[in-house]
Design an enzyme around this catalytic site. Structure first.
Site, PDB file in Angstrom:
ATOM      1  N   CYS A 176       0.839  -1.204   0.000  1.00  0.00           N
ATOM      2  CA  CYS A 176       0.000   0.000   0.000  1.00  0.00           C
ATOM      3  C   CYS A 176       0.873   1.253   0.000  1.00  0.00           C
ATOM      4  O   CYS A 176       2.027   1.241   0.399  1.00  0.00           O
ATOM      5  CB  CYS A 176      -0.879   0.021   1.254  1.00  0.00           C
ATOM      6  SG  CYS A 176      -1.883  -1.450   1.420  1.00  0.00           S
ATOM      7  N   ARG A 233       4.267   0.747  -6.537  1.00  0.00           N
ATOM      8  CA  ARG A 233       4.238  -0.229  -5.442  1.00  0.00           C
ATOM      9  C   ARG A 233       3.197  -1.310  -5.690  1.00  0.00           C
ATOM     10  O   ARG A 233       3.163  -2.310  -4.993  1.00  0.00           O
ATOM     11  CB  ARG A 233       3.954   0.485  -4.117  1.00  0.00           C
ATOM     12  CG  ARG A 233       4.985   1.544  -3.759  1.00  0.00           C
ATOM     13  CD  ARG A 233       4.455   2.479  -2.695  1.00  0.00           C
ATOM     14  NE  ARG A 233       4.423   1.857  -1.392  1.00  0.00           N
ATOM     15  CZ  ARG A 233       5.406   1.924  -0.487  1.00  0.00           C
ATOM     16  NH1 ARG A 233       6.483   2.613  -0.776  1.00  0.00           N
ATOM     17  NH2 ARG A 233       5.325   1.337   0.676  1.00  0.00           N
ATOM     18  N   TRP A 272      -3.054  -2.384  -1.627  1.00  0.00           N
ATOM     19  CA  TRP A 272      -2.690  -3.701  -2.171  1.00  0.00           C
ATOM     20  C   TRP A 272      -3.303  -4.686  -1.182  1.00  0.00           C
ATOM     21  O   TRP A 272      -2.841  -4.816  -0.055  1.00  0.00           O
ATOM     22  CB  TRP A 272      -1.163  -3.807  -2.210  1.00  0.00           C
ATOM     23  CG  TRP A 272      -0.628  -5.034  -2.862  1.00  0.00           C
ATOM     24  CD1 TRP A 272      -0.472  -5.260  -4.199  1.00  0.00           C
ATOM     25  CD2 TRP A 272      -0.169  -6.222  -2.212  1.00  0.00           C
ATOM     26  NE1 TRP A 272       0.071  -6.490  -4.427  1.00  0.00           N
ATOM     27  CE2 TRP A 272       0.259  -7.112  -3.238  1.00  0.00           C
ATOM     28  CE3 TRP A 272      -0.084  -6.625  -0.901  1.00  0.00           C
ATOM     29  CZ2 TRP A 272       0.787  -8.362  -2.958  1.00  0.00           C
ATOM     30  CZ3 TRP A 272       0.452  -7.877  -0.617  1.00  0.00           C
ATOM     31  CH2 TRP A 272       0.865  -8.731  -1.639  1.00  0.00           C
ATOM     32  N   ASN A 315      -0.710   0.907   5.953  1.00  0.00           N
ATOM     33  CA  ASN A 315       0.082  -0.054   5.178  1.00  0.00           C
ATOM     34  C   ASN A 315       0.644  -1.056   6.175  1.00  0.00           C
ATOM     35  O   ASN A 315       1.251  -0.668   7.172  1.00  0.00           O
ATOM     36  CB  ASN A 315       1.228   0.642   4.426  1.00  0.00           C
ATOM     37  CG  ASN A 315       2.079  -0.367   3.648  1.00  0.00           C
ATOM     38  OD1 ASN A 315       1.597  -1.453   3.319  1.00  0.00           O
ATOM     39  ND2 ASN A 315       3.331  -0.026   3.383  1.00  0.00           N
ATOM     40  N   GLY A 316       0.398  -2.337   5.925  1.00  0.00           N
ATOM     41  CA  GLY A 316       0.932  -3.369   6.820  1.00  0.00           C
ATOM     42  C   GLY A 316      -0.150  -4.369   7.198  1.00  0.00           C
ATOM     43  O   GLY A 316      -1.162  -4.498   6.506  1.00  0.00           O
ATOM     44  N   GLU A 319      16.471 -16.728 -12.252  1.00  0.00           N
ATOM     45  CA  GLU A 319      16.041 -15.341 -12.446  1.00  0.00           C
ATOM     46  C   GLU A 319      15.230 -15.207 -13.736  1.00  0.00           C
ATOM     47  O   GLU A 319      14.203 -14.527 -13.779  1.00  0.00           O
ATOM     48  CB  GLU A 319      17.257 -14.425 -12.460  1.00  0.00           C
ATOM     49  CG  GLU A 319      17.031 -13.000 -12.923  1.00  0.00           C
ATOM     50  CD  GLU A 319      16.002 -12.216 -12.100  1.00  0.00           C
ATOM     51  OE1 GLU A 319      15.539 -12.729 -11.065  1.00  0.00           O
ATOM     52  OE2 GLU A 319      15.648 -11.108 -12.540  1.00  0.00           O
ATOM     53  N   LYS A 347      11.451 -13.770 -13.855  1.00  0.00           N
ATOM     54  CA  LYS A 347      11.098 -12.620 -14.712  1.00  0.00           C
ATOM     55  C   LYS A 347       9.915 -12.974 -15.600  1.00  0.00           C
ATOM     56  O   LYS A 347       8.955 -12.228 -15.737  1.00  0.00           O
ATOM     57  CB  LYS A 347      12.291 -12.208 -15.567  1.00  0.00           C
ATOM     58  CG  LYS A 347      13.359 -11.439 -14.860  1.00  0.00           C
ATOM     59  CD  LYS A 347      13.084  -9.975 -14.734  1.00  0.00           C
ATOM     60  CE  LYS A 347      12.686  -9.481 -13.396  1.00  0.00           C
ATOM     61  NZ  LYS A 347      13.158  -9.971 -12.182  1.00  0.00           N
ATOM     62  N   GLU A 400       6.552 -13.667 -13.574  1.00  0.00           N
ATOM     63  CA  GLU A 400       5.964 -12.557 -12.784  1.00  0.00           C
ATOM     64  C   GLU A 400       5.383 -11.463 -13.670  1.00  0.00           C
ATOM     65  O   GLU A 400       4.546 -10.689 -13.214  1.00  0.00           O
ATOM     66  CB  GLU A 400       6.965 -11.968 -11.812  1.00  0.00           C
ATOM     67  CG  GLU A 400       8.114 -11.191 -12.414  1.00  0.00           C
ATOM     68  CD  GLU A 400       8.956 -10.506 -11.336  1.00  0.00           C
ATOM     69  OE1 GLU A 400       8.434 -10.095 -10.305  1.00  0.00           O
ATOM     70  OE2 GLU A 400      10.166 -10.395 -11.555  1.00  0.00           O
ATOM     71  N   HIS A 409      16.466 -35.792 -13.416  1.00  0.00           N
ATOM     72  CA  HIS A 409      15.907 -36.224 -12.121  1.00  0.00           C
ATOM     73  C   HIS A 409      14.462 -35.768 -11.956  1.00  0.00           C
ATOM     74  O   HIS A 409      14.015 -35.491 -10.848  1.00  0.00           O
ATOM     75  CB  HIS A 409      16.791 -35.673 -10.989  1.00  0.00           C
ATOM     76  CG  HIS A 409      18.205 -36.129 -11.077  1.00  0.00           C
ATOM     77  ND1 HIS A 409      18.631 -37.369 -10.649  1.00  0.00           N
ATOM     78  CD2 HIS A 409      19.294 -35.544 -11.626  1.00  0.00           C
ATOM     79  CE1 HIS A 409      19.927 -37.510 -10.897  1.00  0.00           C
ATOM     80  NE2 HIS A 409      20.360 -36.412 -11.485  1.00  0.00           N
ATOM     81  N   LYS A 434       6.014  -3.702  -5.559  1.00  0.00           N
ATOM     82  CA  LYS A 434       7.441  -3.422  -5.768  1.00  0.00           C
ATOM     83  C   LYS A 434       8.235  -3.688  -4.494  1.00  0.00           C
ATOM     84  O   LYS A 434       9.360  -4.157  -4.549  1.00  0.00           O
ATOM     85  CB  LYS A 434       7.635  -1.962  -6.174  1.00  0.00           C
ATOM     86  CG  LYS A 434       9.077  -1.587  -6.471  1.00  0.00           C
ATOM     87  CD  LYS A 434       9.669  -2.429  -7.582  1.00  0.00           C
ATOM     88  CE  LYS A 434      11.115  -2.157  -7.837  1.00  0.00           C
ATOM     89  NZ  LYS A 434      11.699  -3.107  -8.805  1.00  0.00           N
TER      90      LYS A 434
HETATM   91  C1  AGP Z   1      11.811  -9.210  -8.687  1.00  0.00           C
HETATM   92  O1  AGP Z   1      11.539  -9.006 -10.069  1.00  0.00           O
HETATM   93  C2  AGP Z   1      10.575  -9.137  -7.824  1.00  0.00           C
HETATM   94  N1  AGP Z   1       9.901  -7.940  -8.002  1.00  0.00           N
HETATM   95  C3  AGP Z   1      10.863  -9.526  -6.390  1.00  0.00           C
HETATM   96  O2  AGP Z   1      11.291 -10.877  -6.420  1.00  0.00           O
HETATM   97  C4  AGP Z   1      11.925  -8.701  -5.633  1.00  0.00           C
HETATM   98  O3  AGP Z   1      13.211  -8.979  -6.152  1.00  0.00           O
HETATM   99  C5  AGP Z   1      11.885  -9.127  -4.160  1.00  0.00           C
HETATM  100  O4  AGP Z   1      10.606  -8.794  -3.665  1.00  0.00           O
HETATM  101  C6  AGP Z   1      12.952  -8.445  -3.303  1.00  0.00           C
HETATM  102  O5  AGP Z   1      12.734  -7.059  -3.268  1.00  0.00           O
HETATM  103  P1  AGP Z   1      13.909  -6.117  -2.672  1.00  0.00           P
HETATM  104  O6  AGP Z   1      15.082  -6.304  -3.593  1.00  0.00           O
HETATM  105  O7  AGP Z   1      13.348  -4.744  -2.707  1.00  0.00           O
HETATM  106  O8  AGP Z   1      14.202  -6.610  -1.292  1.00  0.00           O
END
Ligand code: AGP
Length: 606
Positions: free
Chosen positions: A2, A27, A74, A98-99, A479, A483, A486, A502, A601
């Site tokens: 949020c 965010r 959010w 937020n939280g 990674e 990518k 997500e 395996h 984010k």
């Molecule tokens: C990465 O593309 C994602 N958005 C997510 O995995 C991100 O890397 C993770 O939440 C960690 O965030 P930070 O680097 O701000 O701690």
């Protein structure tokens, strides 16, 4: 997560609140709202979906109050519908949050028994009724807010305004960040400096347990024991950073293309290229005495840490333990006093990473962090920070922050290797020279986008996608899969290539493209065998390599050619194709590339 903004303004604030919320869109959110105090009366407008829906609501039913709160939600508790959108409000109090209030059910039952009628499924509404209950008991607004705050358990950043109080706003922080913005005859609250940048560059970050009591002229901050405390007001750089997309369609595209520049900035802050030497901030620990490095991070930052593990063990000969932050402390890993704990994070606010940092600090570890937001909580709570100079990363999918994290980790490995005598001065020169060439090579890789647009058509039809890598390229496979999944919502998995037999090979058929991250290094021929096993079962292979197509020894759906460079810097280069594959596939799929569904984010709740 949020986004919160509050303004004690000199004019009507509704429009400014929405402008500030727009700077928090990165965010991630699913509804938004504002509330103001006008002639002593509270009023609000809320809307599901994007801010344009809230703006439409406000244009039809304007708000004129000079004191107000804004929020992008959010959803954690309660569906992402207007009824659950913030601000939560009655005729006496308005609250944005937020939280997660962990004891909200217990409080809800207590307040319901005292006659409070709940309208929503949210934990936040509990805060509204708790403050109202304190007002009902005759407490004045500030005392009511402080009394209510003491009952809350969990993580919260809160902003609160009151009916009849045109010159009062209260902010509180326990976990998720909250900052006070100091204006001229105005005062602000915001989740971060980017939200407040249109109003001020003078920012005070609240610490955990703080309660800020604000008027247009004053900002008093009280610690959890109600002692008045002084928190420094600092100059924020966010206001000088114009966060817009420039000529790019998405922030993610812009940030992918910024990588040559920001990798160069980050490397340049640690490397004396003329002398071929790395100079790090003093770690405050004798490198020769380091017996183990514990690395902890989340998501993409965790994959950067995995690459760092290979480098630190290969070049500095230091044993490295790594775990995702949400698992690390629950393993109760034995941590020798004086060990180095390294945290990697773009936002510096990830709740799991922060909680692990605090755990390691309690265990007597030396805390180092690689952080992109220099003023973040994790940066502030670390003993030493290795900043990444990626600039604000707005796209939810981390790209430039990832390669800058790799740049910082590469420099750390070289510096510790030199200090421990495991690499020579000559080797340091060779490795720093290889790093110096990275921005140029990354720039070259960005000129091949039509190739990725064509590949995206192939991937967009996939049911699943498999990414394979060996050795230091295994984290790149992970990674790449993250990518893709997500931002395109196509299921993808990264595997160590040697693991194919395996289990994962059972997935292979014509519907499952296999993306192989494989430089022509000493492991390449082993990976060729994996590719041939895939090809023999009809799998389509996309090879990312500096090797020739002929060396693959099997049919390739496509071959993304990478320059041949020193193997040390391969991860920095091979990150780019996996980013571009994900980006162009998501664009073709029509997803919200910069704000993918369900994602935020910065994950500031555990
Ligand atoms: C990465 O593309 C994602 N958005 C997510 O995995 C991100 O890397 C993770 O939440 C960690 O965030 P930070 O680097 O701000 O701690």
């Amino acid at each position: 997560m949020c986004g919160i903004v509050g303004i004690l303004g000199t004019d009507a604030v509704a429009g400014a609140l929405v402008d500030a919320l727009r700077r928090l869109e990165y965010r991630g959110y699913d509804s938004a709202g504002v509330a103001t105090v006008e002639n002593g009366r509270l009023d609000r407008r809320r809307a599901e979906g994007k801010l344009k829906n809230l703006e439409l609501r406000l244009s039809n039913q304007p708000l004129q109050g000079r004191t107000g709160l804004g929020h992008t939600r959010w959803a954690t508790h309660g569906k992402p519908v207007e009824r659950n959108a913030h601000p939560h409000m009655n005729d006496r109090v308005a609250v944005v949050h937020n939280g997660i209030i962990e004891n909200f059910q217990e409080l809800r039952e207590e307040l319901t028994a005292r006659g409070h009628a709940f309208q929503t499924e949210t934990d936040t509404e509990t805060v509204l009724h708790l403050i109202t209950d304190c007002l009902d008991q005759g407490l004045v607004p500030v005392a009511a807010a402080k009394t209510a705050l003491r009952r809350l358990k969990g993580a919260f950043a809160l902003a609160i305004i009151f009916a009849g109080e045109d010159n009062l706003m209260i902010g509180a922080r326990q976990g998720p960040p909250l900052a006070v913005g100091h204006g001229h005859g105005e005062m602000y609250l915001g989740s971060d400096a980017i939200a407040l940048a249109p109003f001020t560059d003078t920012i005070t970050y609240l610490e955990d347990g703080d309660c800020a009591v604000l008027t247009r002229e004053t900002a008093e901050i009280f610690a959890s024991d109600d002692r008045k405390v002084d928190r420094p007001a600092i100059k924020s750089v966010a206001s000088s950073l114009l966060v817009d997309k420039g000529n790019f369609r998405h922030f993610m595209a812009k940030e992918i293309h910024e990588q040559p520049e920001v990798i160069g900035h980050t490397l340049g802050s640690f490397v004396d290229f003329a002398a071929g030497q790395v100079h790090l901030p003093d770690l405050g620990i004798d490198p020769a005495q380091i017996r183990k490095v514990s690395i902890s991070a989340c998501g993409t930052a965790y994959f950067a840490g995995m690459v760092g593990k290979y480098w630190l063990e290969r070049y500095a000969r230091i044993p490295v333990e790594i775990d995702v932050a949400s698992e690390f402390r629950y393993r109760e890993p034995p941590l020798e006093k004086g060990g180095l704990a390294l945290f990697i994070t773009q936002s510096g606010e990830t709740a799991d990473t922060l909680a692990t940092l605090r755990h390691c600090k309690e265990q007597g570890q030396r805390i180092a962090s690689i952080v992109n937001v220099r003023t973040s909580t994790i940066a502030r709570e670390s003993h030493v920070v290795l900043p990444t100079l990626a600039g604000p990363e707005i796209g939810v999918a981390s790209t430039k922050a990832f390669t800058c994290q790799l740049a910082a980790l590469a420099c750390l490995a070289i510096a510790l290797g030199r200090a421990r005598g495991t690499i020579s001065e000559t080797e340091e020169k060779v490795l720093t020279h290889a790093l110096a060439e990275v921005p140029r090579h990354v720039s070259t890789l960005l000129h091949n986008e039509p190739h990725y647009e064509r590949l995206a058509h192939e991937l967009s039809r996939a049911r699943d996608v498999l990414y394979l890598g060996r050795g230091i390229n295994f984290p790149l496979a992970l990674e790449g899969a993250l990518k893709l999944k997500e931002i395109s919502y196509i299921h993808a998995e990264g595997y160590a290539a040697g693991e194919l037999k395996h289990g994962p090979i059972a997935l292979i058929d014509e519907q499952v493209p296999v993306i192989v991250v494989a430089p022509a290094d000493e492991l390449f021929d082993k990976t060729v065998s994996n590719m041939q096993e895939v090809a023999a079962r009809g799998g389509k292979i996309i090879l990312i390599s500096d090797a020739s197509s002929e060396r693959a020894g099997c049919a390739l759906e496509t071959h993304i050619q990478i320059p041949t460079v020193h193997s040390f810097v391969n991860p920095l280069l091979y990150a780019v194709p996996v980013q571009l594959i994900a980006y162009h596939t998501a664009v073709l799929m029509g997803t919200d590339v910069d704000q993918p569904r369900n994602l935020a984010k910065s994950v500031t709740v555990e």
